[in-house]
Design a protein around this motif. Structure first.
Motif, mmCIF file in Angstrom:
data_model
loop_
_atom_site.group_PDB
_atom_site.id
_atom_site.type_symbol
_atom_site.label_atom_id
_atom_site.label_comp_id
_atom_site.label_asym_id
_atom_site.label_seq_id
_atom_site.Cartn_x
_atom_site.Cartn_y
_atom_site.Cartn_z
ATOM 1 N N UNK A 1 -37.760 69.910 74.370
ATOM 2 C CA UNK A 1 -36.603 70.580 74.970
ATOM 3 C C UNK A 1 -37.023 71.873 75.663
ATOM 4 N N UNK A 2 -37.919 72.597 75.024
ATOM 5 C CA UNK A 2 -38.360 73.862 75.607
ATOM 6 C C UNK A 2 -39.173 73.611 76.890
ATOM 7 N N UNK A 3 -40.047 72.621 76.846
ATOM 8 C CA UNK A 3 -40.861 72.312 78.026
ATOM 9 C C UNK A 3 -39.973 71.877 79.194
ATOM 10 N N UNK A 4 -38.929 71.126 78.874
ATOM 11 C CA UNK A 4 -38.007 70.685 79.928
ATOM 12 C C UNK A 4 -37.267 71.895 80.494
ATOM 13 N N UNK A 5 -36.791 72.746 79.587
ATOM 14 C CA UNK A 5 -36.039 73.919 80.037
ATOM 15 C C UNK A 5 -36.907 74.846 80.880
ATOM 16 N N UNK A 6 -38.196 74.892 80.592
ATOM 17 C CA UNK A 6 -39.092 75.782 81.335
ATOM 18 C C UNK A 6 -39.591 75.138 82.620
ATOM 19 N N UNK A 7 -39.120 73.919 82.877
ATOM 20 C CA UNK A 7 -39.497 73.208 84.093
ATOM 21 C C UNK A 7 -41.010 72.960 84.165
ATOM 22 N N UNK B 1 -27.504 57.455 82.732
ATOM 23 C CA UNK B 1 -28.743 58.069 82.249
ATOM 24 C C UNK B 1 -29.915 57.105 82.268
ATOM 25 N N UNK B 2 -29.650 55.857 81.843
ATOM 26 C CA UNK B 2 -30.778 54.931 81.792
ATOM 27 C C UNK B 2 -31.234 54.581 83.202
ATOM 28 N N UNK B 3 -30.285 54.525 84.133
ATOM 29 C CA UNK B 3 -30.677 54.285 85.525
ATOM 30 C C UNK B 3 -31.474 55.461 86.064
ATOM 31 N N UNK B 4 -30.993 56.642 85.734
ATOM 32 C CA UNK B 4 -31.683 57.838 86.208
ATOM 33 C C UNK B 4 -33.089 57.904 85.616
ATOM 34 N N UNK B 5 -33.201 57.492 84.370
ATOM 35 C CA UNK B 5 -34.516 57.534 83.738
ATOM 36 C C UNK B 5 -35.491 56.606 84.451
ATOM 37 N N UNK B 6 -34.992 55.455 84.845
ATOM 38 C CA UNK B 6 -35.859 54.540 85.595
ATOM 39 C C UNK B 6 -36.229 55.118 86.953
ATOM 40 N N UNK B 7 -35.234 55.733 87.586
ATOM 41 C CA UNK B 7 -35.501 56.353 88.888
ATOM 42 C C UNK B 7 -36.540 57.456 88.736
ATOM 43 N N UNK C 1 -29.970 69.660 86.018
ATOM 44 C CA UNK C 1 -29.476 69.426 84.663
ATOM 45 C C UNK C 1 -29.420 67.953 84.318
ATOM 46 N N UNK C 2 -29.075 67.138 85.319
ATOM 47 C CA UNK C 2 -29.063 65.691 85.092
ATOM 48 C C UNK C 2 -30.450 65.188 84.755
ATOM 49 N N UNK C 3 -31.438 65.684 85.496
ATOM 50 C CA UNK C 3 -32.822 65.267 85.253
ATOM 51 C C UNK C 3 -33.257 65.703 83.859
ATOM 52 N N UNK C 4 -32.909 66.929 83.505
ATOM 53 C CA UNK C 4 -33.281 67.443 82.181
ATOM 54 C C UNK C 4 -32.677 66.576 81.076
ATOM 55 N N UNK C 5 -31.424 66.201 81.300
ATOM 56 C CA UNK C 5 -30.718 65.386 80.318
ATOM 57 C C UNK C 5 -31.394 64.016 80.183
ATOM 58 N N UNK C 6 -31.745 63.440 81.326
ATOM 59 C CA UNK C 6 -32.368 62.110 81.300
ATOM 60 C C UNK C 6 -33.744 62.165 80.643
ATOM 61 N N UNK C 7 -34.483 63.234 80.897
ATOM 62 C CA UNK C 7 -35.811 63.360 80.285
ATOM 63 C C UNK C 7 -35.685 63.502 78.771
ATOM 64 N N UNK C 8 -34.692 64.293 78.383
ATOM 65 C CA UNK C 8 -34.452 64.486 76.953
ATOM 66 C C UNK C 8 -34.067 63.152 76.311
ATOM 67 N N UNK C 9 -33.214 62.407 77.005
ATOM 68 C CA UNK C 9 -32.772 61.110 76.494
ATOM 69 C C UNK C 9 -33.953 60.146 76.421
ATOM 70 N N UNK D 1 -38.498 66.776 90.623
ATOM 71 C CA UNK D 1 -37.914 65.435 90.524
ATOM 72 C C UNK D 1 -36.469 65.443 91.018
ATOM 73 N N UNK D 2 -35.716 66.465 90.599
ATOM 74 C CA UNK D 2 -34.315 66.565 90.991
ATOM 75 C C UNK D 2 -34.183 66.681 92.505
#
Lengths: 260, 142
Positions: free
Chosen positions: B38-44, A112-118, A148-156, A139-140
């Protein structure tokens, strides 16, 4: 005579001039700028060395430049040490501090941290292509990974502790940096209640104030600001959120005390 | 070459609704911020809009929470219809002093979001504040 000898002589002459000028002399700014510009390649070289891939990230380059500006400001030619001998450790110190401070506050899986940097790198590239900030799915696609990986990394990334440059009032370099960017003359005064706002703003480092003004007075997007100040969009985003939070805290306290 | 449509992107339903009821305590604001992100991410949403939305919700939440009667509950609702998110926060107030539209906070809100409103009504003899705003990525603008 080689270029570097020329540069060396030019730097020496400039430092002599700088030390001969009075504190408030407007010419100082110009001389200081010339010194910084002259040594910029050294800062870039150091940033490149630390980035480990020959192509320094904007943030890293910015950090090395901050070190350079500090060195120019603190260098004392009368001590008989060559400027570079003084400046290089200062710049490296600044870059090291950046790395030390930009650790994750929550330990993240390496993936995740690598992906976040990428993502930081990809968002810069895509913003240039698209002319605006990219979405997670763009981005993905760009990175060839799942959305989903990108979403996870952004959330992290939300738990990412801001780098040392973000620390408020950490050093006087933040001011120097905006001098270099050339802080536009903003209409911060135009807001009503500036009597309340002014003291709060005065406590915000100059660079953050400039970014704040670009977003809320010039209505630039974060991507445009990032381009102007040479930071990543994510970095600008962190700085803005934090600055707003500080202002809110101070203004709330002010409100409570005046209680109108 | 990069057109941001990948086959794995799940098709979003036309509308979504998230709601949080938090104590009127600034220490709970990060919850609203995380929901917004989370919502903004989910909505792309693009990264700029994502960050704007998070900051707008932070400002909205903080405006409402700091005015809310201590010990009361602040209800925050996010409604996403297509690519427009409407955020509404409701709380019972300490006083019926109106939200200052000349303040820096108001300027922040109106820069980051559109259709910002703040209304105070009397509900059950007590002043109740409803603040709302809309966020949408620039593409969704006509």
């Amino acid at each position: 005579m080689t270029d570097s000898d020329d540069d060396y002589a030019a730097a020496e002459a400039l430092f002599d001039e700088l030390s001969s000028l009075e504190k408030g002399d407007p010419r100082r700014v110009a001389v200081r700028d010339q010194l910084v510009t002259l040594h910029l390649p050294v800062a870039q070289h150091i940033a490149a060395k630390f980035s480990g891939r020959g192509e320094p990230g904007d943030d890293l380059q910015q950090v090395a430049t901050v070190g350079l500006i500090n060195a120019v400001d603190r260098y004392d030619p009368s001590r008989g040490i060559a400027f570079l001998a003084y400046a290089v450790p200062t710049m490296m110190g600044e870059v090291r501090r950046y790395f030390r401070d930009s650790t994750w506050s929550v330990r993240l899986p390496r993936r995740l941290s690598e992906l976040h940097q990428a993502l930081g790198r990809a968002s810069r590239e895509l913003s240039q292509q698209l002319g605006s900030a990219p979405t997670p799915s763009q981005l993905a696609h760009h990175l060839g990974v799942g959305v989903e990986e990108v979403q996870e990394a952004l959330q992290a990334g939300q738990s990412y502790r801001a780098a040392s440059l973000d620390e408020p009032g950490g050093d006087d370099a933040a001011g120097a940096l905006t001098d270099r960017i050339g802080e536009p003359d903003h209409e911060l005064d135009l807001v009503e209640h500036r009597a309340v706002l002014a003291p709060a703003l005065a406590r915000i480092p100059e660079r953050e104030r400039a970014i704040l003004a670009m977003r809320f007075f010039e209505h630039m997007t974060q991507t445009q600001i990032a381009e102007r100040v040479g930071l990543s969009q994510m970095h600008v985003s962190r700085l803005l959120s934090r600055t707003l939070e500080q202002l809110r805290e101070q203004l709330t306290t002010a409100d409570d005390s005046t209680d109108e | 070459m990069t057109q941001g449509h990948t086959s794995e992107m799940p098709k979003m339903p036309d509308s979504m609704r998230l709601q949080a009821c938090i104590p009127a305590d600034p220490g709970r604001l990060p919850l609203l911020r995380s929901m917004a992100a989370a919502l903004a991410i989910a909505l792309d949403f693009d990264l700029d809009t994502m960050s704007d939305m998070r900051m707008a919700v932070d400002e909205l939440g903080s405006t409402v929470v700091t005015r809310a009667r201590p010990g009361s509950t602040v209800t925050c609702t996010f409604v996403a219809v297509d690519a427009v998110v409407s955020v509404t926060a409701v709380a019972t107030l300490r006083s019926d002093e109106p939200v200052d539209r000349g303040s820096f906070g108001w300027m922040v809100l109106t820069t980051l979001a559109s259709d910002v409103t703040a209304e105070i009504r009397t509900v059950g003899g007590e002043p109740e504040l409803t603040m709302s705003l809309n966020v949408q990525p620039p593409r969704a603008d006509r």
